[in-house]
Design a protein around this motif. Structure first.
Motif, PDB file in Angstrom:
ATOM      1  N   LEU A 218       0.838  -1.201   0.000  1.00 32.99           N
ATOM      2  CA  LEU A 218       0.000   0.000   0.000  1.00 32.99           C
ATOM      3  C   LEU A 218       0.870   1.247   0.000  1.00 32.99           C
ATOM      4  O   LEU A 218       0.657   2.174  -0.801  1.00 32.99           O
ATOM      5  CB  LEU A 218      -0.928  -0.010   1.216  1.00 32.99           C
ATOM      6  CG  LEU A 218      -1.819   1.223   1.391  1.00 32.99           C
ATOM      7  CD1 LEU A 218      -2.809   1.354   0.240  1.00 32.99           C
ATOM      8  CD2 LEU A 218      -2.558   1.170   2.729  1.00 32.99           C
ATOM      9  N   LEU A 219       1.849   1.277   0.874  1.00 29.79           N
ATOM     10  CA  LEU A 219       2.742   2.439   0.960  1.00 29.79           C
ATOM     11  C   LEU A 219       3.485   2.650  -0.353  1.00 29.79           C
ATOM     12  O   LEU A 219       3.518   3.764  -0.895  1.00 29.79           O
ATOM     13  CB  LEU A 219       3.733   2.259   2.100  1.00 29.79           C
ATOM     14  CG  LEU A 219       4.784   3.363   2.262  1.00 29.79           C
ATOM     15  CD1 LEU A 219       4.131   4.700   2.578  1.00 29.79           C
ATOM     16  CD2 LEU A 219       5.793   2.979   3.350  1.00 29.79           C
ATOM     17  N   ASN A 220       4.066   1.584  -0.880  1.00 27.20           N
ATOM     18  CA  ASN A 220       4.846   1.709  -2.118  1.00 27.20           C
ATOM     19  C   ASN A 220       3.972   2.066  -3.318  1.00 27.20           C
ATOM     20  O   ASN A 220       4.410   2.794  -4.219  1.00 27.20           O
ATOM     21  CB  ASN A 220       5.594   0.409  -2.390  1.00 27.20           C
ATOM     22  CG  ASN A 220       6.703   0.151  -1.386  1.00 27.20           C
ATOM     23  OD1 ASN A 220       7.216   1.087  -0.772  1.00 27.20           O
ATOM     24  ND2 ASN A 220       7.071  -1.102  -1.192  1.00 27.20           N
ATOM     25  N   ALA A 221       2.746   1.559  -3.320  1.00 20.97           N
ATOM     26  CA  ALA A 221       1.832   1.839  -4.433  1.00 20.97           C
ATOM     27  C   ALA A 221       1.499   3.317  -4.503  1.00 20.97           C
ATOM     28  O   ALA A 221       1.401   3.901  -5.593  1.00 20.97           O
ATOM     29  CB  ALA A 221       0.557   1.011  -4.293  1.00 20.97           C
ATOM     30  N   VAL A 222       1.312   3.952  -3.355  1.00 23.61           N
ATOM     31  CA  VAL A 222       1.013   5.388  -3.327  1.00 23.61           C
ATOM     32  C   VAL A 222       2.269   6.201  -3.615  1.00 23.61           C
ATOM     33  O   VAL A 222       2.248   7.155  -4.402  1.00 23.61           O
ATOM     34  CB  VAL A 222       0.389   5.781  -1.972  1.00 23.61           C
ATOM     35  CG1 VAL A 222       0.147   7.298  -1.926  1.00 23.61           C
ATOM     36  CG2 VAL A 222      -0.920   5.038  -1.736  1.00 23.61           C
ATOM     37  N   LYS A 223       3.381   5.812  -3.014  1.00 23.14           N
ATOM     38  CA  LYS A 223       4.638   6.556  -3.195  1.00 23.14           C
ATOM     39  C   LYS A 223       5.093   6.574  -4.649  1.00 23.14           C
ATOM     40  O   LYS A 223       5.755   7.513  -5.084  1.00 23.14           O
ATOM     41  CB  LYS A 223       5.745   5.940  -2.321  1.00 23.14           C
ATOM     42  CG  LYS A 223       5.601   6.238  -0.850  1.00 23.14           C
ATOM     43  CD  LYS A 223       6.685   5.555  -0.028  1.00 23.14           C
ATOM     44  CE  LYS A 223       8.035   6.197  -0.241  1.00 23.14           C
ATOM     45  NZ  LYS A 223       9.067   5.627   0.667  1.00 23.14           N
ATOM     46  N   ALA A 224       4.733   5.543  -5.414  1.00 21.68           N
ATOM     47  CA  ALA A 224       5.181   5.448  -6.808  1.00 21.68           C
ATOM     48  C   ALA A 224       4.700   6.622  -7.650  1.00 21.68           C
ATOM     49  O   ALA A 224       5.304   6.940  -8.680  1.00 21.68           O
ATOM     50  CB  ALA A 224       4.696   4.128  -7.420  1.00 21.68           C
ATOM     51  N   PHE A 225       3.622   7.271  -7.225  1.00 22.46           N
ATOM     52  CA  PHE A 225       3.083   8.391  -8.005  1.00 22.46           C
ATOM     53  C   PHE A 225       3.780   9.708  -7.684  1.00 22.46           C
ATOM     54  O   PHE A 225       3.949  10.546  -8.561  1.00 22.46           O
ATOM     55  CB  PHE A 225       1.577   8.528  -7.760  1.00 22.46           C
ATOM     56  CG  PHE A 225       0.755   7.520  -8.492  1.00 22.46           C
ATOM     57  CD1 PHE A 225       0.192   7.821  -9.721  1.00 22.46           C
ATOM     58  CD2 PHE A 225       0.552   6.255  -7.960  1.00 22.46           C
ATOM     59  CE1 PHE A 225      -0.569   6.883 -10.405  1.00 22.46           C
ATOM     60  CE2 PHE A 225      -0.203   5.304  -8.642  1.00 22.46           C
ATOM     61  CZ  PHE A 225      -0.759   5.620  -9.863  1.00 22.46           C
ATOM     62  N   SER A 226       4.108   9.916  -6.487  1.00 19.46           N
ATOM     63  CA  SER A 226       4.854  11.118  -6.053  1.00 19.46           C
ATOM     64  C   SER A 226       4.394  12.417  -6.728  1.00 19.46           C
ATOM     65  O   SER A 226       5.147  13.013  -7.486  1.00 19.46           O
ATOM     66  CB  SER A 226       6.357  10.905  -6.307  1.00 19.46           C
ATOM     67  OG  SER A 226       6.820   9.824  -5.546  1.00 19.46           O
ATOM     68  N   PRO A 227       3.210  12.933  -6.524  1.00 20.80           N
ATOM     69  CA  PRO A 227       2.252  12.454  -5.534  1.00 20.80           C
ATOM     70  C   PRO A 227       1.012  11.825  -6.177  1.00 20.80           C
ATOM     71  O   PRO A 227       0.768  11.987  -7.376  1.00 20.80           O
ATOM     72  CB  PRO A 227       1.850  13.754  -4.849  1.00 20.80           C
ATOM     73  CG  PRO A 227       1.820  14.737  -5.988  1.00 20.80           C
ATOM     74  CD  PRO A 227       2.901  14.315  -6.947  1.00 20.80           C
ATOM     75  N   LEU A 228       0.249  11.134  -5.359  1.00 19.49           N
ATOM     76  CA  LEU A 228      -1.081  10.655  -5.750  1.00 19.49           C
ATOM     77  C   LEU A 228      -2.124  11.443  -4.977  1.00 19.49           C
ATOM     78  O   LEU A 228      -2.062  11.528  -3.747  1.00 19.49           O
ATOM     79  CB  LEU A 228      -1.231   9.166  -5.443  1.00 19.49           C
ATOM     80  CG  LEU A 228      -2.612   8.553  -5.727  1.00 19.49           C
ATOM     81  CD1 LEU A 228      -2.910   8.551  -7.226  1.00 19.49           C
ATOM     82  CD2 LEU A 228      -2.718   7.147  -5.154  1.00 19.49           C
TER      83      LEU A 228
END
Length: 520
Positions: free
Chosen positions: A87-97
């Motif tokens: 979950l953390l990595n999935a959101v961080k991948a957008f930088s930002p979401l």
């Protein structure tokens, strides 16, 4: 012949169309067609936010069930595992979401602040209650935990406030002014804790005829003015101030026009919701998704709302505040499978044409339409579609069309954080490959002689469009044992060759040396 046409960058658009009519749409065998992607290089047709891709988190408890199926599990804002690495990595991948916190039960949510002198208890299933749940409460310690996660993940938060607070119910109508006492106390707590909120949104699906209840446009505008006053007061001396967002409902032209006119400068963003595929129980969802005429139907909503804003005195922009496609939690192995990327990416492309600045997908996790699997947190195919869009498609939207089969959907933007343009192509045909040549007007340099084209081909595992596994350039996309999101690497292709879009596949193509006035 194709190279000659691509070099004619300064010929007129009309001349272009006349030329191309004689050279494209030639069928080469039973399984391949030729076509051309026509891109106008001089002017823009729309603009989006840099963080256009947005996803939602909802309040539904595990007891939320549709058609006998309970698909929400522990995906509520009240019980979601915030320590999950994926979950953390999935959101961080957008930088930002951007993440919009809200949904149906937000209008039954109380905040456990100092002014609330009752036990802070969760939602309880009760079929005699509005939306089939009792009132629920957000404890402040949970709000603290959520904000700790959002800060760590680098998310931009939009919070949906309870717009039914203080209202009385008369049949299907909610009447009277908004009682903002609890909401104001919650906003003050949020500011005191230095939690950064990108926008405060008032209400969920209460516009027009509403879902469950509705509020008149006149009263809604008055309530938004009240929210604006709270924001101005509580955030005094703080810049930039959060956006004021409303109404987060289904588009009704007359209602929205009155609301926009009466809300005036109090509203920064006008949001609407999209569930144009019908109920999740529908067995014909796949046929709708793969039907270009059906997909075209939603354009009228985008166009109408754009015209309302354009002809009013407002400076507000428009967002899709929530879009799950199929309502009542979606449909397993459709809305959480590869086939849904055709609907989702087409929606992103179409909405951008009409100046939709942000598009919030229902959901990040939860139901059968999450970007992440509700039980395992493993990304579903649409997660990777969203991430590729976010990384490749820039803010400027280009006029784009496809000359050839109607089964190809074509969109183009200026490239994101790099030179050139990015083209998105969707092939809805289950039998025919298409070889697409690019025809770009006003191109400044002969781009096919320069850098290699970068292509990202998305397909379903085993060619099964109901698979929850997506392939990028033939390689399975999956997280590793540490929950890391895989790298999304392109193929490098000779730019003089056509782009080949296989049956039931998606292609992003970045052309770094297509230098056009619209992107400079």
């Amino acid at each position: 012949m194709g190279i000659q046409i691509r070099l004619m960058g300064r010929c007129s658009w009309i001349y272009y169309l006349l030329c191309l009519c004689f050279i494209v749409v030639n069928v080469e065998g039973d399984a391949t067609e030729n076509g051309s992607v026509l891109i106008h290089g001089k002017s823009l047709i729309g603009k989006i936010d840099d963080d256009f891709v947005c996803a939602t988190l909802d309040w539904w408890p595990p007891e939320k069930c549709d058609y006998g199926r309970c698909s929400w599990g522990l995906a509520s804002l009240l019980n979601l595992d915030l320590n999950n690495k994926i979950l953390l990595n999935a959101v961080k991948a957008f930088s930002p979401l951007k993440i919009r916190l809200g949904g149906t039960l937000q209008d039954k949510l109380i905040y456990g602040t100092e002014d609330y002198h009752h036990p802070c208890t969760p939602f309880v299933h009760n079929t005699s209650q509005l939306f089939h749940f009792t009132q629920g409460c957000l404890p402040l310690h949970r709000w603290d935990e959520l904000n700790s996660f959002f800060k760590k993940a680098g998310a931009k938060i939009i919070f949906g406030l309870n717009a039914l607070a203080g209202k009385s119910f008369q049949s299907s109508y909610a009447v009277g002014p908004w009682n903002y006492t609890n909401a104001e106390s919650f906003i003050r707590y949020t500011v005191k804790k230095n939690y950064i909120i990108h926008g405060w949104e008032l209400g969920n699906e209460l516009s027009g005829k509403g879902i469950g209840k509705s509020i008149s446009a006149d009263q809604y505008a008055s309530d938004v003015v009240a929210l604006r006053n709270i924001i101005q007061n509580v955030y005094k001396g703080v810049e930039p101030k959060p956006l004021v967002i409303a109404p987060g409902g289904f588009f009704d032209a007359n209602w929205f026009k009155e609301f926009v006119t009466k809300a005036g400068k109090s509203v920064d963003v006008v949001t609407h919701h999209i569930y144009n595929l019908g109920p999740g129980v529908d067995d014909h969802l796949t046929e709708k998704i793969l039907d270009p005429s059906y997909l075209d139907g939603e354009a009228s909503t985008f166009k109408s709302l754009k015209n309302i804003l354009r002809t009013s005195a407002t400076s507000a922009t428009t967002w899709v505040g929530e879009a799950g496609g199929a309502y009542n939690s979606g449909h397993h192995l459709v809305s959480d499978a590869f086939v849904y990327s055709f609907w989702y990416l087409d929606q992103l492309g179409m909405s951008a044409i009409y100046d939709t600045r942000t598009y919030c997908r229902q959901t990040l996790i939860g139901g059968n339409y999450g970007l992440l699997d509700t039980k395992t947190f493993i990304p579903n195919p649409d997660y990777y579609s969203a991430l590729l869009w976010h990384r490749l498609m820039g803010r400027q939207v280009l006029t784009t069309s496809f000359l050839g089969t109607k089964k190809i959907r074509a969109y183009a933007h200026c490239a994101k954080q790099s030179q050139g343009i990015t083209v998105l192509l969707l092939n809805l045909s289950n039998q025919t490959s298409v070889q697409a040549k690019l025809a770009i007007t006003f191109v400044k340099v002969p781009y096919e002689r320069k850098k290699l084209r970068e292509e990202y081909h998305l397909t379903a595992q085993s060619q099964n469009i109901h698979s929850q596994t997506m392939l990028l350039n033939g390689n399975i996309l999956s997280v590793n044992k540490d929950g890391d999101i895989p790298p999304l690497k392109p193929l490098y292709v000779d730019p003089s060759k056509p782009i080949v879009i296989g049956p039931l596949s998606v292609v992003f193509a970045h052309i770094p040396n297509a230098i056009i006035p619209a992107c400079t």
